[in-house]
Design a protein around this motif. Sequence first.
Motif, PDB file in Angstrom:
ATOM      1  N   TRP A 201       0.871  -1.485  -0.070  1.00  0.00           N
ATOM      2  CA  TRP A 201      -0.048   0.415  -0.290  1.00  0.00           C
ATOM      3  C   TRP A 201       0.659   1.279  -0.122  1.00  0.00           C
ATOM      4  CZ3 TRP A 201      -4.174  -1.013   4.285  1.00  0.00           C
ATOM      5  CH2 TRP A 201      -4.753  -2.490   4.084  1.00  0.00           C
ATOM      6  N   LEU A 209      -3.929   2.956  11.235  1.00  0.00           N
ATOM      7  CA  LEU A 209      -4.847   2.164  10.902  1.00  0.00           C
ATOM      8  C   LEU A 209      -5.016   1.521  12.278  1.00  0.00           C
ATOM      9  CD1 LEU A 209      -2.481  -0.124   8.232  1.00  0.00           C
ATOM     10  CD2 LEU A 209      -3.715   1.900   8.006  1.00  0.00           C
ATOM     11  N   THR A 211      -6.596  -1.465  12.935  1.00  0.00           N
ATOM     12  CA  THR A 211      -5.323  -2.677  13.040  1.00  0.00           C
ATOM     13  C   THR A 211      -3.623  -2.100  14.056  1.00  0.00           C
ATOM     14  OG1 THR A 211      -6.322  -3.365  10.758  1.00  0.00           O
ATOM     15  CG2 THR A 211      -4.475  -4.244  11.318  1.00  0.00           C
ATOM     16  N   THR A 218     -10.832   1.763   9.818  1.00  0.00           N
ATOM     17  CA  THR A 218     -10.288   2.390   8.723  1.00  0.00           C
ATOM     18  C   THR A 218      -9.997   0.463   7.882  1.00  0.00           C
ATOM     19  OG1 THR A 218      -8.293   2.644   9.137  1.00  0.00           O
ATOM     20  CG2 THR A 218      -9.110   4.459   8.991  1.00  0.00           C
ATOM     21  N   THR A 219      -9.156   0.054   8.540  1.00  0.00           N
ATOM     22  CA  THR A 219      -8.380  -1.494   8.183  1.00  0.00           C
ATOM     23  C   THR A 219      -9.198  -2.840   8.557  1.00  0.00           C
ATOM     24  OG1 THR A 219      -6.782  -0.876   9.751  1.00  0.00           O
ATOM     25  CG2 THR A 219      -6.972  -0.715   7.047  1.00  0.00           C
ATOM     26  N   ASN A 221     -10.457  -5.406   7.301  1.00  0.00           N
ATOM     27  CA  ASN A 221     -10.313  -6.778   6.253  1.00  0.00           C
ATOM     28  C   ASN A 221      -8.542  -7.209   7.286  1.00  0.00           C
ATOM     29  OD1 ASN A 221     -12.426  -7.141   4.951  1.00  0.00           O
ATOM     30  ND2 ASN A 221     -12.761  -5.433   4.478  1.00  0.00           N
ATOM     31  N   LEU A 222      -7.496  -5.848   7.249  1.00  0.00           N
ATOM     32  CA  LEU A 222      -6.290  -6.167   7.127  1.00  0.00           C
ATOM     33  C   LEU A 222      -6.837  -7.031   8.803  1.00  0.00           C
ATOM     34  CD1 LEU A 222      -3.486  -5.785   6.845  1.00  0.00           C
ATOM     35  CD2 LEU A 222      -3.529  -3.521   8.111  1.00  0.00           C
ATOM     36  N   SER A 223      -6.940  -6.716   9.828  1.00  0.00           N
ATOM     37  CA  SER A 223      -7.910  -6.852  11.403  1.00  0.00           C
ATOM     38  C   SER A 223      -7.700  -8.071  11.022  1.00  0.00           C
ATOM     39  CB  SER A 223      -8.363  -6.017  12.396  1.00  0.00           C
ATOM     40  OG  SER A 223      -7.905  -4.460  12.422  1.00  0.00           O
ATOM     41  N   ALA A 434      -9.003   3.039   4.092  1.00  0.00           N
ATOM     42  CA  ALA A 434     -10.649   2.180   3.955  1.00  0.00           C
ATOM     43  C   ALA A 434     -11.037   1.427   2.245  1.00  0.00           C
ATOM     44  CB  ALA A 434     -11.652   3.473   4.477  1.00  0.00           C
ATOM     45  N   ASP A 437      -8.704  -1.106   2.308  1.00  0.00           N
ATOM     46  CA  ASP A 437      -9.210  -2.271   2.721  1.00  0.00           C
ATOM     47  C   ASP A 437     -10.030  -3.059   2.511  1.00  0.00           C
ATOM     48  OD1 ASP A 437      -8.274  -3.651   5.850  1.00  0.00           O
ATOM     49  OD2 ASP A 437     -10.530  -2.941   5.232  1.00  0.00           O
ATOM     50  N   GLN A 438     -10.938  -2.697   1.286  1.00  0.00           N
ATOM     51  CA  GLN A 438     -12.134  -2.863   1.268  1.00  0.00           C
ATOM     52  C   GLN A 438     -11.768  -4.160   0.383  1.00  0.00           C
ATOM     53  OE1 GLN A 438     -15.311  -0.534  -0.497  1.00  0.00           O
ATOM     54  NE2 GLN A 438     -15.992   0.431   1.448  1.00  0.00           N
ATOM     55  N   LEU A 440      -9.070  -5.055  -0.457  1.00  0.00           N
ATOM     56  CA  LEU A 440      -8.158  -6.178   0.297  1.00  0.00           C
ATOM     57  C   LEU A 440      -9.294  -7.326   0.612  1.00  0.00           C
ATOM     58  CD1 LEU A 440      -5.411  -7.497   1.573  1.00  0.00           C
ATOM     59  CD2 LEU A 440      -5.912  -6.231   3.425  1.00  0.00           C
TER      60      LEU A 440
END
Length: 634
Positions: A201, A209, A211, A218-219, A221-223, A434, A437-438, A440
């Motif tokens: 990124w 983030l 996370t 914001t994240t 999916n990363l979390s 964000a 992340d979507q 991702l």
Amino acid sequence: MVTVATPPRGGVSGRPLWLAVSSRRAARIFLLIAWSLWFGLLTGFLEILNVVLKRALSKHPILLGRHTFWLTPFADALVFLALGVLFIPLVFFVRRRYLLPFTVFIFALLSAYSIVLFHSEIYNSAAALLCVGIGAQVTRWAAQRISRFDRFVVLTLPGMVTAALILAFLLPRWSRWKESHDIAGLPASSAEAPNILLIVWDTVRADRLITYGYRRNTTPNLSRLAEEGVLFEYAIAPSPWTLPSHASFFTGHWAEEFAPAFSQPLEPYYPTLAEALKARGYRTAGFVANQAYCSSAYGLERGFIRFEDFSDWKTEILLSCQIGRRMATSSRLNGLLSSRGYWGRKSAQEINRDFLRWLDSSSSDRPFFAFLNYFDAHQPYWAPAALQERFGYWPEDNKVVFEPILRLAAAKNLAELGPEDRQVIQNAYDASIAYLDQCLGHLLGELEKRGVSDNTLVVVTADHGEQFGEHGLMEHRNSLYRSVLRVPLVLRLPGRISRGMRVGNVVSLRDLAATLLDLSGREEPITLPGKSLRRFWENTGENPQQTEPVFAALRPPYFRPDKASHIDAVIDEHFWYVRYADGREELFFWRYDPTESVNLATNITMEPVLAWYRGLLWRHLQGETGLMLLASLD
């Protein structure tokens, strides 16, 4: 006595006079269109020759894609044809003896403009005079040979069209054939080799983030990905800008070892991660949205069988010719051509689409290494409308002014912005993260659908962060503070990487290449510098509590405040040490001073600590690079 024959009263050769006049005008219109196409194709071929010669003779990278060599003649032909159509009304009002010199002068002037202005080292005023002179000389030559010039254009135009069509037919097919040939020639891979998906990124700092503890979600999916793998709390980028950081990711060398100027690509004698994995039997592909410093022009494509840096031909046709590039970088026209800050920008959704198409079409009996570079969090920060509204992205009365550059855009009035406008920028930044992340989450879902998720090492990181007023600075190419060096790092590989671990040690992304090679299942035939991070989630006999210091560097041309030519940083478990070329030093007890508000270097009692870090930096520069930068540490 000589008798002079007169034409019949009805017109020439018995035809009505209006028909004879119409036929002459039709012939003149035909010749006008032929001239425009001929000059357009000639300009395109000359531009191609210009690119070839400049690439051969100059070290400066040229930001033109793989489609350029067949698109350029068509792009220039369209430009000149449009101009020729605009000139058609002149056929009815201007005599041919005047129309020919005028049109030839305009076409020759425009052709010269397309060639001369490709060389930025020529001053604009000198370039304009040169183009006018070329146009005048070509017009003079053609006017003296009107009939011969007409015949020459008509006779050579079919051959030029045929040559352009042959290029358009052969070059794309050559690329596809070469890719198939390279895949067929790969050596056998290890049975234990996982797929490797490296996601970068661009311009994402860790502390924005959720996370990593940010207040905004914001994240998510990363979390979730971090819960299934390992997260590094303090991953340090080797440099605060794209090219040296990516070069370090791919080679395992420190950022200060590379060419100091942004105009020089990665040196060919550094083996790359893609080359090493290709030698292990991986099919390799890169999909890049940062079309400036991640493009093939900078040498980062070495080892990739497929490398898609520039957009498809429908976008690139505008940028393949000099006139189109001038239009795309016009602030006024750019607003009409693009809604993302500059023409040709690739979104995260487009990167996902291109990667998944490649994944579905390529051989499934070999592991893949795919590198995905996303650019949405780089200014001008971009996100879809729904996320814009959610994060208060871009109110109508904001005062940020972006200036389009070729394949980039930059805010040109940041120093003039007040607190409210700076908050607008930060809202935009959060929304763009964000959006990443979507995308991702969507990408991970698609890997799951294809049944490759369980055998794919997914790595999410960033090349550098961004500043929003910390230390009075904006953007990222001007410091080595925490906001530009601390980036996310998450790895997931089911069954081989521990779940839900959070590593608190300081680590350098310089070790990324060694880590991925370590997890690829084989050690031969190409190895890269660095030390695998696997020791932090496995018991490898080493003490992971002992952290070696990591280093970061910023070299010219980007850092030049107070005439200092470079900055170096040393970071370990205790201190964040920064040294400038002019001898200035900064020292922060960063775990307890996350905003770096107290510079301990001004405290005389810290002199022994400063001496220790000077020694670390001295030995690092002497042992790793041998650069003649050490005199500044005296």
